[in-house]
Design a protein around this motif. Structure first.
Motif, PDB file in Angstrom:
ATOM      1  N   SER A 112      -0.161  34.020 106.353  1.00 14.74           N
ATOM      2  CA  SER A 112      -0.643  34.364 105.429  1.00 14.74           C
ATOM      3  C   SER A 112       0.014  33.479 104.554  1.00 14.74           C
ATOM      4  O   SER A 112       1.485  33.446 104.051  1.00 14.74           O
ATOM      5  CB  SER A 112      -1.795  35.307 105.560  1.00 14.74           C
ATOM      6  N   LYS A 113      -0.426  33.204 103.342  1.00 14.15           N
ATOM      7  CA  LYS A 113       0.447  31.980 101.923  1.00 14.15           C
ATOM      8  C   LYS A 113       0.292  33.688 101.414  1.00 14.15           C
ATOM      9  O   LYS A 113      -0.615  34.131 100.829  1.00 14.15           O
ATOM     10  CB  LYS A 113      -0.851  31.516 101.014  1.00 14.15           C
ATOM     11  N   LEU A 114       1.588  33.833 100.822  1.00 14.67           N
ATOM     12  CA  LEU A 114       2.119  34.506  99.318  1.00 14.67           C
ATOM     13  C   LEU A 114       1.692  34.089  98.127  1.00 14.67           C
ATOM     14  O   LEU A 114       1.638  32.779  98.007  1.00 14.67           O
ATOM     15  CB  LEU A 114       3.796  34.981  99.428  1.00 14.67           C
ATOM     16  N   GLU A 115       1.356  34.770  97.244  1.00 12.09           N
ATOM     17  CA  GLU A 115       0.437  34.425  96.038  1.00 12.09           C
ATOM     18  C   GLU A 115       1.402  35.491  94.656  1.00 12.09           C
ATOM     19  O   GLU A 115       1.768  36.609  95.375  1.00 12.09           O
ATOM     20  CB  GLU A 115      -0.544  34.448  95.754  1.00 12.09           C
ATOM     21  N   ASP A 116       2.251  34.585  93.787  1.00 10.85           N
ATOM     22  CA  ASP A 116       2.511  35.153  92.914  1.00 10.85           C
ATOM     23  C   ASP A 116       4.200  36.044  93.341  1.00 10.85           C
ATOM     24  O   ASP A 116       4.384  37.342  92.889  1.00 10.85           O
ATOM     25  CB  ASP A 116       2.043  36.352  92.181  1.00 10.85           C
TER      26      ASP A 116
ATOM     27  N   ALA B 126       8.977  34.567  99.437  1.00 11.53           N
ATOM     28  CA  ALA B 126       9.180  34.608 100.454  1.00 11.53           C
ATOM     29  C   ALA B 126      10.764  34.578 100.579  1.00 11.53           C
ATOM     30  O   ALA B 126      11.282  34.434 100.259  1.00 11.53           O
ATOM     31  CB  ALA B 126       8.819  33.974 101.990  1.00 11.53           C
ATOM     32  N   VAL B 127      11.205  35.599 101.300  1.00 10.14           N
ATOM     33  CA  VAL B 127      12.496  35.132 101.876  1.00 10.14           C
ATOM     34  C   VAL B 127      13.091  34.439 102.179  1.00 10.14           C
ATOM     35  O   VAL B 127      12.484  33.829 103.254  1.00 10.14           O
ATOM     36  CB  VAL B 127      13.401  36.839 102.114  1.00 10.14           C
ATOM     37  N   SER B 128      14.228  33.702 101.640  1.00 12.06           N
ATOM     38  CA  SER B 128      14.620  32.706 102.692  1.00 12.06           C
ATOM     39  C   SER B 128      16.501  32.495 102.379  1.00 12.06           C
ATOM     40  O   SER B 128      16.953  33.007 101.971  1.00 12.06           O
ATOM     41  CB  SER B 128      14.223  31.131 101.595  1.00 12.06           C
TER      42      SER B 128
ATOM     43  N   LEU C 127      12.090  41.794 101.439  1.00  6.65           N
ATOM     44  CA  LEU C 127      10.683  41.022 100.507  1.00  6.65           C
ATOM     45  C   LEU C 127      10.259  41.518  99.308  1.00  6.65           C
ATOM     46  O   LEU C 127      10.456  41.386  98.725  1.00  6.65           O
ATOM     47  CB  LEU C 127       9.538  40.859 101.589  1.00  6.65           C
ATOM     48  N   ALA C 128      10.798  43.058  99.168  1.00  8.88           N
ATOM     49  CA  ALA C 128      11.012  43.968  98.457  1.00  8.88           C
ATOM     50  C   ALA C 128      11.357  44.125  97.274  1.00  8.88           C
ATOM     51  O   ALA C 128      11.287  43.935  96.120  1.00  8.88           O
ATOM     52  CB  ALA C 128      10.586  45.761  98.924  1.00  8.88           C
ATOM     53  N   LYS C 129      12.413  44.227  97.954  1.00  6.76           N
ATOM     54  CA  LYS C 129      13.997  43.733  96.831  1.00  6.76           C
ATOM     55  C   LYS C 129      13.856  42.353  95.972  1.00  6.76           C
ATOM     56  O   LYS C 129      14.514  42.170  94.869  1.00  6.76           O
ATOM     57  CB  LYS C 129      15.928  43.181  97.823  1.00  6.76           C
ATOM     58  N   LYS C 130      14.178  41.163  96.795  1.00 10.36           N
ATOM     59  CA  LYS C 130      13.470  39.928  96.064  1.00 10.36           C
ATOM     60  C   LYS C 130      12.948  39.712  95.242  1.00 10.36           C
ATOM     61  O   LYS C 130      12.547  39.102  94.045  1.00 10.36           O
ATOM     62  CB  LYS C 130      13.332  38.615  97.003  1.00 10.36           C
TER      63      LYS C 130
ATOM     64  N   ASP D 102       8.544  33.110 110.147  1.00 11.30           N
ATOM     65  CA  ASP D 102       9.752  33.037 111.643  1.00 11.30           C
ATOM     66  C   ASP D 102      10.677  34.289 111.278  1.00 11.30           C
ATOM     67  O   ASP D 102      11.168  35.056 112.038  1.00 11.30           O
ATOM     68  CB  ASP D 102       9.934  31.852 112.097  1.00 11.30           C
ATOM     69  N   LEU D 103      11.021  34.891 110.120  1.00  8.44           N
ATOM     70  CA  LEU D 103      11.908  35.813 109.496  1.00  8.44           C
ATOM     71  C   LEU D 103      11.268  36.484 109.199  1.00  8.44           C
ATOM     72  O   LEU D 103      10.298  36.915 109.104  1.00  8.44           O
ATOM     73  CB  LEU D 103      12.726  34.759 108.366  1.00  8.44           C
ATOM     74  N   SER D 104      11.871  37.870 110.126  1.00  8.92           N
ATOM     75  CA  SER D 104      11.835  39.127 110.310  1.00  8.92           C
ATOM     76  C   SER D 104      11.307  40.024 108.667  1.00  8.92           C
ATOM     77  O   SER D 104      10.598  40.388 108.507  1.00  8.92           O
ATOM     78  CB  SER D 104      12.339  40.123 110.875  1.00  8.92           C
ATOM     79  N   GLU D 105      12.392  39.045 107.876  1.00  9.05           N
ATOM     80  CA  GLU D 105      12.061  39.828 106.837  1.00  9.05           C
ATOM     81  C   GLU D 105      10.491  39.283 105.450  1.00  9.05           C
ATOM     82  O   GLU D 105      10.101  39.693 105.044  1.00  9.05           O
ATOM     83  CB  GLU D 105      13.729  38.767 105.928  1.00  9.05           C
ATOM     84  N   ASN D 106       9.985  38.291 106.346  1.00 11.10           N
ATOM     85  CA  ASN D 106       8.814  37.844 105.742  1.00 11.10           C
ATOM     86  C   ASN D 106       7.412  38.478 106.557  1.00 11.10           C
ATOM     87  O   ASN D 106       6.592  37.599 107.206  1.00 11.10           O
ATOM     88  CB  ASN D 106       8.600  36.212 105.961  1.00 11.10           C
ATOM     89  N   THR D 107       7.665  39.405 107.381  1.00 14.85           N
ATOM     90  CA  THR D 107       6.556  40.278 108.065  1.00 14.85           C
ATOM     91  C   THR D 107       6.253  41.133 107.518  1.00 14.85           C
ATOM     92  O   THR D 107       6.849  41.688 106.830  1.00 14.85           O
ATOM     93  CB  THR D 107       7.241  40.473 109.554  1.00 14.85           C
ATOM     94  N   VAL D 108       5.107  41.059 107.809  1.00  9.00           N
ATOM     95  CA  VAL D 108       4.145  42.279 106.915  1.00  9.00           C
ATOM     96  C   VAL D 108       2.843  43.269 107.807  1.00  9.00           C
ATOM     97  O   VAL D 108       2.704  42.190 108.635  1.00  9.00           O
ATOM     98  CB  VAL D 108       3.400  42.001 105.081  1.00  9.00           C
TER      99      VAL D 108
END
Length: 173
Positions: free
Chosen positions: A32-36, A39-41, A100-103, A139-145
């Motif tokens: 899914s696409k994040l809005e506002d 994503a962690v890169s 993701l929360a910290k970023k 693909d990153l764990s940090e961008n899993t919800v």
């Protein structure tokens, strides 16, 4: 790579009565696409030059009715560090990774928007699963919800885990 699934439902589309199992956990995976929210890169060896803009800020989503029974949480790969797990009574709830929360300066009780739908952050988790990076942020764990299964407008599942106190009942599955 093979994606397999099984759908078990009555002809009228309603759910089966669950008289033999203590509970069942449903999971449905998608991107899914994040809005506002960004994503962690991280710097990776794989880049996709031809990747359309709408795929550059995406997360991997697991729709589920019980995050505490998800194999990543049960095995200790992911650990809930703040808030609560998603359960079958939740609506419009989401768990997000700590990075993701910290970023994005997000906290439990805050909101995050995916594909024009706003979710309330019920919990924050940490951990890292084995990853195969193919060039997408999802693909990153940090961008899993993880979000509540009932939000999804589907009766399909990619994975169903069944629990029972009696082994003989599991053999019936």
């Amino acid at each position: 790579m093979s994606l397999s699934s099984i759908v078990v439902q009555k002809k009228d589309g309603s759910e089966f009565e669950n008289q033999y199992f203590n509970n069942s956990v449903y999971e449905y995976d998608f991107v899914s696409k994040l809005e506002d929210t960004k994503a962690v890169s991280i710097k990776q060896g794989v880049t996709l030059d031809s990747l359309p803009e709408e795929y550059k800020n995406v997360v991997s989503v697991v729709g589920t009715n019980n995050t505490s029974k998800n194999v990543l949480f049960r095995s200790g790969v992911f650990t809930l560090i703040s808030g609560k797990n998603i359960n079958s009574k939740d609506r419009n709830s989401i768990l997000i990774h700590l990075d993701l929360a910290k970023k994005n300066h997000l906290k439990v009780g805050g909101t995050i928007c995916l594909n024009s739908h706003t979710f309330t952050i019920k919990g924050i988790f940490e951990g890292k699963k084995h990853e195969t990076y193919k060039g997408l942020s999802s693909d990153l764990s940090e961008n899993t919800v993880f979000l509540d299964y009932h939000f999804l407008d589907t009766k399909m599942v990619h994975k169903m885990t069944v629990f029972s106190k009696k082994e003989s009942r599991l053999k019936q599955v």
